[in-house]
Scaffold this motif. Structure first.
Motif, mmCIF file in Angstrom:
data_model
loop_
_atom_site.group_PDB
_atom_site.id
_atom_site.type_symbol
_atom_site.label_atom_id
_atom_site.label_comp_id
_atom_site.label_asym_id
_atom_site.label_seq_id
_atom_site.Cartn_x
_atom_site.Cartn_y
_atom_site.Cartn_z
ATOM 1 N N LYS A 7 -0.830 6.676 14.941
ATOM 2 C CA LYS A 7 -1.285 5.748 13.904
ATOM 3 C C LYS A 7 -2.051 6.503 12.815
ATOM 4 N N ILE A 8 -1.707 6.204 11.577
ATOM 5 C CA ILE A 8 -2.299 6.875 10.427
ATOM 6 C C ILE A 8 -2.980 5.844 9.533
ATOM 7 N N LEU A 9 -4.182 6.158 9.061
ATOM 8 C CA LEU A 9 -4.905 5.340 8.070
ATOM 9 C C LEU A 9 -4.844 6.055 6.727
ATOM 10 N N VAL A 10 -4.488 5.312 5.676
ATOM 11 C CA VAL A 10 -4.460 5.875 4.333
ATOM 12 C C VAL A 10 -5.439 5.087 3.464
ATOM 13 N N LEU A 11 -6.344 5.792 2.789
ATOM 14 C CA LEU A 11 -7.370 5.135 1.965
ATOM 15 C C LEU A 11 -7.434 5.804 0.586
ATOM 16 N N ASP A 14 -6.617 3.824 -5.619
ATOM 17 C CA ASP A 14 -5.427 3.583 -6.424
ATOM 18 C C ASP A 14 -4.326 3.008 -5.537
ATOM 19 N N PRO A 15 -3.981 1.722 -5.704
ATOM 20 C CA PRO A 15 -2.966 1.098 -4.838
ATOM 21 C C PRO A 15 -1.601 1.762 -4.952
ATOM 22 N N ASN A 16 -1.287 2.341 -6.099
ATOM 23 C CA ASN A 16 0.012 3.005 -6.254
ATOM 24 C C ASN A 16 0.122 4.228 -5.353
ATOM 25 N N ILE A 17 -0.968 5.000 -5.274
ATOM 26 C CA ILE A 17 -0.968 6.182 -4.396
ATOM 27 C C ILE A 17 -0.836 5.756 -2.937
ATOM 28 N N VAL A 18 -1.585 4.695 -2.559
ATOM 29 C CA VAL A 18 -1.499 4.189 -1.182
ATOM 30 C C VAL A 18 -0.067 3.773 -0.853
ATOM 31 N N VAL A 22 2.184 5.486 2.084
ATOM 32 C CA VAL A 22 2.577 4.630 3.205
ATOM 33 C C VAL A 22 4.095 4.564 3.322
ATOM 34 N N THR A 23 4.779 4.367 2.179
ATOM 35 C CA THR A 23 6.239 4.267 2.201
ATOM 36 C C THR A 23 6.877 5.540 2.733
#
Length: 450
Positions: A7-11, A14-18, A22-23
């Motif tokens: 499991k990976i958390l991305v923070l 900038d929603p575009n970077i997230v 994630v994609t």
């Protein structure tokens, strides 16, 4: 490494970077959750176990350094990768000194980030594996199983045969026969040996706590639940769960455990969403589960689900050929620990050990040898040291049942300990809670036995 389990958390603010990160990670079969709010990302880390946290260094609500410190407080094993803008490398290096795994400069190639994440996961798994092996194999003598008798050799042959499968195993035998050692042997000879071996002592855990210990809970589930807690089932994911004294769990817990065995699904206390685990279950008991099934106190479907494979451990009375070898193993262990040079045990003392009925089995023998080594003034253990250890010559007719043997053993230990329950428990190798239960069960009082 199983990506679907990582499991990976991305923070990043900038929603575009997230979305891009994630994609890309999901396309490579990672289990990813993305956030733009640091507080929500840290809440997710409190509620579940994540391998890696990828966080931006500069965010308006919370600095990446603060996120790093808070994340390490929540889960010291989580690996943190810092996303840093060009020109802020100095801060990223400082983050590494404070515990971050690595950093990556924006703009970055997605494959570069994936490579760093995979290496971070490998580091986390290696670190956990080393710690678990240190905990499990701290003293190798504890995990050595001695067998010269035909009865014990048959038992070990069955245990080795079933190690490679994922089938549930029910290990039956009297207290002190080594049920947990057999369970550990099965685990360490299985394909799950690099994963956790997690023990749940259903006999020593109060019934009111078994549910939260097994399944975990979420914050606010009950009074005192101030933060989320992973249960033992979740801790054993990908490894082996050993349920000791399984006959002591309540009917409600039996129902919930059956669901875990059948589907791998469970829910933390206070949580609606089910979780999935991949575990192998080994269970042990000194109770007659068939009798419990007949009297309605144990679910028959759970009994048969646990008893896919059954291993019956012989008592020490049934494997007396093993006594000399076990004595030598324990002599070596305790001589080393005490710094004494005990060469052996004389024939008269050995005969006393052979004539004893051993209601406490190998655990009792180990405790007897430990006290004999401590009391021995020379290089050979004689009858005096064995007598001082609490063994008395007992006639067979006075030991008609296992319960009478157990009661006598508890009384002897209490007398030797001057009726201090903590010390008596240590002599017998059991917990204070268990000896308190035995005292109440047999209505043992000083005025009745002195």
């Amino acid at each position: 490494m199983m990506k679907s389990k990582s499991k990976i958390l991305v923070l990043d603010d900038d929603p575009n970077i997230v979305e891009v990160i994630v994609t890309r990670l999901e396309s490579m079969d990672f289990n990813v959750h993305g956030f733009t709010d640091p507080g929500k990302a840290l809440d997710a880390l409190r509620k579940d176990s994540y391998c890696v946290l990828v966080t931006d260094q500069k965010m308006p609500e919370m600095d990446g350094m603060v996120v790093l410190r808070e994340a390490k407080k929540i889960d010291p094993d989580v690996e943190v990768i810092i996303l840093t803008a060009y020109g802020s490398i100095e801060g990223a290096v400082r983050a590494i000194k404070e515990g971050a795994y690595d950093y990556i400069s924006k703009p970055f190639e997605p494959l570069e980030l994936v490579t760093k994440i995979e290496k971070a996961i490998e580091k986390r798994e290696l670190k956990q594996r080393v710690r678990f092996l240190e905990q499990e194999v701290g003293d190798s003598i504890e995990y050595r199983i001695y067998a010269e008798s035909p009865a014990m050799k048959r038992t070990l042959a069955i245990a080795r045969q079933v190690s490679d499968s994922d089938s549930t195993v029910l290990i039956q035998g009297e207290s002190g026969t080594g049920k947990e050692l057999i369970a550990r042997m099965i685990h360490y000879e299985s394909r799950r040996k690099r994963r956790k071996f997690v023990v749940m002592d259903c006999g020593a855990t109060p019934p009111s706590l078994i549910e939260s210990e097994l399944f975990g809970y979420v914050r606010g589930a009950f009074t005192g639940a101030i933060k989320d807690k992973r249960g033992i089932i979740e801790e054993a994911d990908m490894g082996t769960l050993f349920l000791d004294e399984i006959g002591n769990i309540s009917p409600e817990m039996q129902t919930r455990l059956l669901r875990v065995l059948e589907s791998g699904e469970f829910r933390r206390v206070g949580e609606l969403k089910p979780k999935q685990v991949d575990i192998r279950v080994l269970a042990a008991t000194n109770a007659d589960l068939e009798a419990k099934v007949e009297d309605g106190s144990f679910r028959p479907d759970l009994y048969y689900r646990l008893k896919v494979i059954s291993i019956k451990l012989p008592s020490l009375r049934e494997r007396k050929e093993d006594i000399p070898g076990l004595v030598q193993i324990f002599l070596s262990e305790f001589s080393r620990k005490t710094g004494k040079k005990i060469m052996g045990i004389d024939k008269r003392a050995m005969n006393m050990l052979f004539n004893h009925q051993w209601p406490g089995n190998v655990r009792e023998l180990k405790n007897i040898i430990e006290s004999a080594v401590v009391l021995c003034k020379g290089t050979t253990i004689g009858p005096d040291e064995i007598l001082l250890s609490g063994i008395r010559e007992q006639k067979e007719e006075n030991l008609n049942t296992l319960e009478s043997q157990e009661k006598n053993l508890v009384i002897q230990a209490l007398k030797k300990a001057n009726w201090v329950q903590k010390d008596a428990a240590a002599i017998l190798g059991i917990s204070r809670r268990v000896i308190n239960y035995k005292i109440k069960k047999y209505n043992i009082r000083p005025e009745k036995v002195n």
